[in-house]
Design a protein around this motif. Structure first.
Motif, PDB file in Angstrom:
ATOM      1  N   ILE A 180      10.551  -0.562  21.848  1.00 18.79           N
ATOM      2  CA  ILE A 180       9.621   0.162  20.845  1.00 18.79           C
ATOM      3  C   ILE A 180      10.088   1.670  20.925  1.00 18.79           C
ATOM      4  O   ILE A 180      10.230   2.371  19.745  1.00 18.79           O
ATOM      5  N   LYS A 181      10.282   2.002  22.043  1.00 13.95           N
ATOM      6  CA  LYS A 181      10.718   3.602  22.323  1.00 13.95           C
ATOM      7  C   LYS A 181      11.894   3.934  21.729  1.00 13.95           C
ATOM      8  O   LYS A 181      12.006   4.986  20.979  1.00 13.95           O
ATOM      9  N   LEU A 182      12.902   3.022  21.820  1.00 13.33           N
ATOM     10  CA  LEU A 182      13.970   3.176  21.222  1.00 13.33           C
ATOM     11  C   LEU A 182      13.960   3.134  19.580  1.00 13.33           C
ATOM     12  O   LEU A 182      14.779   4.007  18.895  1.00 13.33           O
ATOM     13  N   LEU A 183      13.208   2.264  19.048  1.00 18.62           N
ATOM     14  CA  LEU A 183      13.149   2.043  17.747  1.00 18.62           C
ATOM     15  C   LEU A 183      12.446   3.481  17.110  1.00 18.62           C
ATOM     16  O   LEU A 183      12.700   4.053  16.146  1.00 18.62           O
ATOM     17  N   GLU A 184      11.296   4.125  17.731  1.00 16.34           N
ATOM     18  CA  GLU A 184      10.577   5.201  17.406  1.00 16.34           C
ATOM     19  C   GLU A 184      11.627   6.437  17.445  1.00 16.34           C
ATOM     20  O   GLU A 184      11.360   7.234  16.616  1.00 16.34           O
ATOM     21  N   ALA A 185      12.408   6.517  18.441  1.00 10.87           N
ATOM     22  CA  ALA A 185      13.488   7.585  18.592  1.00 10.87           C
ATOM     23  C   ALA A 185      14.534   7.517  17.671  1.00 10.87           C
ATOM     24  O   ALA A 185      15.661   8.346  17.831  1.00 10.87           O
ATOM     25  N   GLU A 207      17.111   5.485  18.101  1.00 13.13           N
ATOM     26  CA  GLU A 207      18.160   5.256  18.618  1.00 13.13           C
ATOM     27  C   GLU A 207      18.559   3.732  18.404  1.00 13.13           C
ATOM     28  O   GLU A 207      19.540   3.134  18.653  1.00 13.13           O
ATOM     29  N   ALA A 208      17.346   2.917  17.934  1.00 14.23           N
ATOM     30  CA  ALA A 208      17.622   1.495  17.670  1.00 14.23           C
ATOM     31  C   ALA A 208      17.087   1.420  16.273  1.00 14.23           C
ATOM     32  O   ALA A 208      16.529   1.958  15.614  1.00 14.23           O
ATOM     33  N   PHE A 209      17.361  -0.111  15.608  1.00 15.75           N
ATOM     34  CA  PHE A 209      17.041  -0.248  14.241  1.00 15.75           C
ATOM     35  C   PHE A 209      16.752  -1.734  14.228  1.00 15.75           C
ATOM     36  O   PHE A 209      17.367  -2.693  14.961  1.00 15.75           O
ATOM     37  N   ALA A 210      16.168  -2.419  13.175  1.00 17.98           N
ATOM     38  CA  ALA A 210      15.967  -3.444  13.078  1.00 17.98           C
ATOM     39  C   ALA A 210      17.064  -4.419  12.267  1.00 17.98           C
ATOM     40  O   ALA A 210      17.585  -3.633  11.192  1.00 17.98           O
ATOM     41  N   ASP A 242      12.539   2.952   6.197  1.00 21.99           N
ATOM     42  CA  ASP A 242      11.183   2.299   6.787  1.00 21.99           C
ATOM     43  C   ASP A 242      10.418   1.291   5.801  1.00 21.99           C
ATOM     44  O   ASP A 242      10.088   0.185   6.192  1.00 21.99           O
ATOM     45  N   ALA A 243      10.669   1.800   4.818  1.00 17.80           N
ATOM     46  CA  ALA A 243       9.859   1.090   3.391  1.00 17.80           C
ATOM     47  C   ALA A 243      10.867  -0.393   3.257  1.00 17.80           C
ATOM     48  O   ALA A 243       9.903  -1.376   3.310  1.00 17.80           O
ATOM     49  N   GLU A 244      12.035  -0.326   3.491  1.00 18.25           N
ATOM     50  CA  GLU A 244      12.837  -1.619   3.347  1.00 18.25           C
ATOM     51  C   GLU A 244      12.394  -2.487   4.462  1.00 18.25           C
ATOM     52  O   GLU A 244      12.557  -3.600   4.242  1.00 18.25           O
ATOM     53  N   VAL A 245      12.297  -1.934   5.683  1.00 15.56           N
ATOM     54  CA  VAL A 245      12.161  -2.820   6.809  1.00 15.56           C
ATOM     55  C   VAL A 245      10.775  -3.189   6.840  1.00 15.56           C
ATOM     56  O   VAL A 245      10.710  -4.570   6.841  1.00 15.56           O
ATOM     57  N   LEU A 246       9.645  -2.512   6.238  1.00 11.58           N
ATOM     58  CA  LEU A 246       8.276  -3.126   6.280  1.00 11.58           C
ATOM     59  C   LEU A 246       8.233  -4.343   4.974  1.00 11.58           C
ATOM     60  O   LEU A 246       7.418  -5.035   5.383  1.00 11.58           O
ATOM     61  N   ALA A 247       8.994  -4.138   4.259  1.00 17.59           N
ATOM     62  CA  ALA A 247       9.021  -5.150   2.815  1.00 17.59           C
ATOM     63  C   ALA A 247       9.760  -6.230   3.329  1.00 17.59           C
ATOM     64  O   ALA A 247       9.589  -7.291   2.473  1.00 17.59           O
ATOM     65  N   ASN A 248      10.546  -6.201   4.467  1.00 13.72           N
ATOM     66  CA  ASN A 248      11.391  -7.476   4.568  1.00 13.72           C
ATOM     67  C   ASN A 248      10.399  -8.520   5.800  1.00 13.72           C
ATOM     68  O   ASN A 248      10.279  -7.988   6.783  1.00 13.72           O
ATOM     69  N   GLU A 249      10.067  -9.441   5.263  1.00 17.05           N
ATOM     70  CA  GLU A 249       9.372 -10.281   6.085  1.00 17.05           C
ATOM     71  C   GLU A 249      10.312 -11.608   7.060  1.00 17.05           C
ATOM     72  O   GLU A 249       9.723 -12.186   7.660  1.00 17.05           O
ATOM     73  N   PHE A 281      13.712 -10.823  12.630  1.00 19.84           N
ATOM     74  CA  PHE A 281      14.851  -9.640  12.803  1.00 19.84           C
ATOM     75  C   PHE A 281      15.058  -9.377  14.325  1.00 19.84           C
ATOM     76  O   PHE A 281      14.297  -9.712  15.089  1.00 19.84           O
ATOM     77  N   THR A 282      16.318  -8.978  14.540  1.00 19.00           N
ATOM     78  CA  THR A 282      16.866  -8.516  15.967  1.00 19.00           C
ATOM     79  C   THR A 282      16.370  -7.107  15.911  1.00 19.00           C
ATOM     80  O   THR A 282      16.336  -6.391  15.100  1.00 19.00           O
ATOM     81  N   VAL A 283      16.650  -6.575  17.227  1.00 16.14           N
ATOM     82  CA  VAL A 283      16.759  -4.939  17.372  1.00 16.14           C
ATOM     83  C   VAL A 283      18.223  -4.581  18.114  1.00 16.14           C
ATOM     84  O   VAL A 283      18.597  -5.413  18.904  1.00 16.14           O
ATOM     85  N   ARG A 284      18.864  -3.892  17.358  1.00 15.37           N
ATOM     86  CA  ARG A 284      20.039  -3.477  17.874  1.00 15.37           C
ATOM     87  C   ARG A 284      20.150  -1.947  18.139  1.00 15.37           C
ATOM     88  O   ARG A 284      19.397  -1.021  17.617  1.00 15.37           O
ATOM     89  N   LEU A 285      20.730  -1.520  19.270  1.00 19.63           N
ATOM     90  CA  LEU A 285      20.840   0.058  19.576  1.00 19.63           C
ATOM     91  C   LEU A 285      22.168   0.252  19.088  1.00 19.63           C
ATOM     92  O   LEU A 285      23.152  -0.164  19.026  1.00 19.63           O
ATOM     93  N   LYS A 286      22.084   1.462  18.380  1.00 20.80           N
ATOM     94  CA  LYS A 286      23.183   2.227  17.869  1.00 20.80           C
ATOM     95  C   LYS A 286      24.236   2.475  18.872  1.00 20.80           C
ATOM     96  O   LYS A 286      23.865   2.761  20.080  1.00 20.80           O
ATOM     97  N   LYS A 287      25.462   2.306  18.347  1.00 25.52           N
ATOM     98  CA  LYS A 287      26.645   2.493  19.201  1.00 25.52           C
ATOM     99  C   LYS A 287      26.736   3.908  19.586  1.00 25.52           C
ATOM    100  O   LYS A 287      26.264   4.935  18.937  1.00 25.52           O
ATOM    101  N   PRO A 288      27.215   4.372  20.744  1.00 22.96           N
ATOM    102  CA  PRO A 288      27.363   5.846  21.413  1.00 22.96           C
ATOM    103  C   PRO A 288      28.302   6.517  20.235  1.00 22.96           C
ATOM    104  O   PRO A 288      29.264   6.070  19.470  1.00 22.96           O
TER     105      PRO A 288
END
Length: 432
Positions: free
Chosen positions: A83-88, A90-93, A126-133, A136-143
């Motif tokens: 969650i911390k990485l998503l909020e920053a 650094e990661a995405f759904a 964020d809207a597209e993520v919330l609208a998708n039911e 999902f997995t969580v991916r960390l963005k590549k460096p």
């Protein structure tokens, strides 16, 4: 702190044991704690009590951990870090289905390219993520730049952003992937050095990247051990029963001999035969060879013979169902005829088993048995032999061959004069 991370869904093989031994030794040398981590986060795989077996093996080899913990117990922390990485940001759904990802992978392979994640979901709002039911997995963005680290054995290693890619850290069932759980757990437990097999080196830049994105600035050292090869030069597989630690112990190899062999394998040691405690005094991880080492069963057998020869007689006798120095010393008399407990057990069992009175030696065996039942206890074999000659009239081969059969159940073996001091207290039981 150093750790041994073990997969509780498979049998421990010699490569795993070598990793555990080296982590234990270095932890002792550094005055740090040695912990065992049971990696049980994969809910699709059955542990089936393997965790207990792993701990029993470590105990058998004298590798006593300061603590044991289960990776699954940290699930809440893993999720919190995700969650911390998503909020920053650094990661995405990622809503890409396994089927879609497999199609992309097959297309890349068809073009002769290495598959990389296409970034389909990285730019979702964020809207597209919330609208998708959908799940999902969580991916960390590549460096953004290469991840580099110094391996204590292999030197400087560098992995490009594309090699690391945007990888999954949380599965659709909200459990962490091994890389993510490992990186977070190493943070939680303040691991200072990771010693593990070379086949894990591709996971290291991911773990470093995870910790970097979480703001963890402590430097973790790494040492990736070269593989152990079988006698044909092929890499030992974790599924090969012949190289399972449990199987080697069942075959009668002593834990101290196996540890001695694994520490020497691809290493420079001040002497050939040593204990784990002695190795702690001089072991140097950096002196290990960078090249694969071939497992030589014959060499292990020789080491096992020497450790049996040096072992405490009473402790050795326990492997044969006794607790007696005399039986342990008796076993040692047979070491030229066998190198493992498995090989020597039939010889010791034959001594205490009922003997067949048959063939050309039947009559002298019966005569010797009758005399021995009523004979006094003689201190030396010479005294016993003189008594038997006097009472039976048998001499030379006509005495020694049936006497050997009567005492040992075998036609050949160590000199009776060497066996007798260890047999004499059991003489009445043997000839009954």
């Amino acid at each position: 702190m150093l750790r041994f991370a073990s997969d509780p869904t498979k049998d421990m093989h010699i490569g795993d044991l070598r990793v555990a031994i080296f982590n234990y030794i270095v932890a002792r040398q550094r005055g740090e704690r040695f912990v065992v981590r049971i990696e049980d986060i994969d809910r699709t795989r059955d542990v089936e009590g393997k965790d207990r077996e792993i701990l029993e093996i470590l105990h058998l080899f004298g590798l006593h951990p300061s603590d044991v913990y289960y990776q699954s117990h940290n699930l809440t922390i893993h999720q919190h870090m995700a969650i911390k990485l998503l909020e920053a940001r650094e990661a995405f759904a990622c809503f890409c289905t396994p089927e879609a990802l497999e199609a992309e992978r097959e297309a890349a392979e068809a073009d002769g390219k290495t598959y990389r994640y296409g970034g389909t979901c990285e730019r979702l709002t964020d809207a597209e993520v919330l609208a998708n039911e959908n799940p999902f997995t969580v991916r960390l963005k590549k460096p953004e730049k290469a991840v580099e680290f110094d391996d204590l054995l292999q030197g400087r290693r560098s992995f490009s952003p594309d090699e690391i890619d945007s990888f999954v850290i949380m599965r659709a069932d909200k459990s962490p992937t091994p890389d993510f759980a490992c990186a977070v757990d190493d943070m939680i437990h303040d691991i200072s050095l990771v010693i593990r097999d070379e086949d894990r080196i591709g996971h290291t830049p991911r773990e470093i990247h995870i910790r970097d994105r979480l703001g963890y600035d402590k430097r973790v050292e790494y040492a990736h051990l070269p593989p152990i090869l079988d006698e044909t030069g092929g890499k030992i597989s974790e599924g090969e029963n012949a190289f399972g630690v449990k199987r080697l112990v069942e075959r009668g190899f002593l834990p101290e001999a196996i540890a001695n062999y694994l520490i020497r394998l691809g290493n420079e040691t001040p002497r050939e035969i040593f204990t784990l405690e002695e190795a702690i005094e001089w072991f140097d991880l950096k002196r290990l060879s960078e090249t694969p080492a071939k497992f030589d069963l014959d060499e292990l057998r020789l080491l096992n013979r020497e450790h049996m020869r040096r072992s405490d007689p009473k402790e050795l006798s326990r492997a044969f169902g006794f607790a007696d120095d005399a039986v342990g010393d008796l076993v040692k008399q047979y070491l030229e005829e066998g190198s493992t407990i498995e090989e020597l057990r039939p010889k010791i069992e034959a001594i205490f088993a009922a003997k067949p009175f048959e063939g050309e030696w039947r009559e002298p065996m019966e005569k010797l048995r009758d005399v021995l039942k009523n004979a006094p206890l003689f201190e030396t074999f010479d005294e016993l032999e003189k008594h038997l000659v006097k009472e039976t009239g048998l001499e030379g081969e006509n005495l020694l061959q049936p006497l050997r059969l009567l005492l040992t159940g075998a036609q050949k073996g160590p000199d009776l004069s060497k066996l007798y001091p260890h047999l004499k207290s059991y003489l009445q039981e043997i000839v009954k």
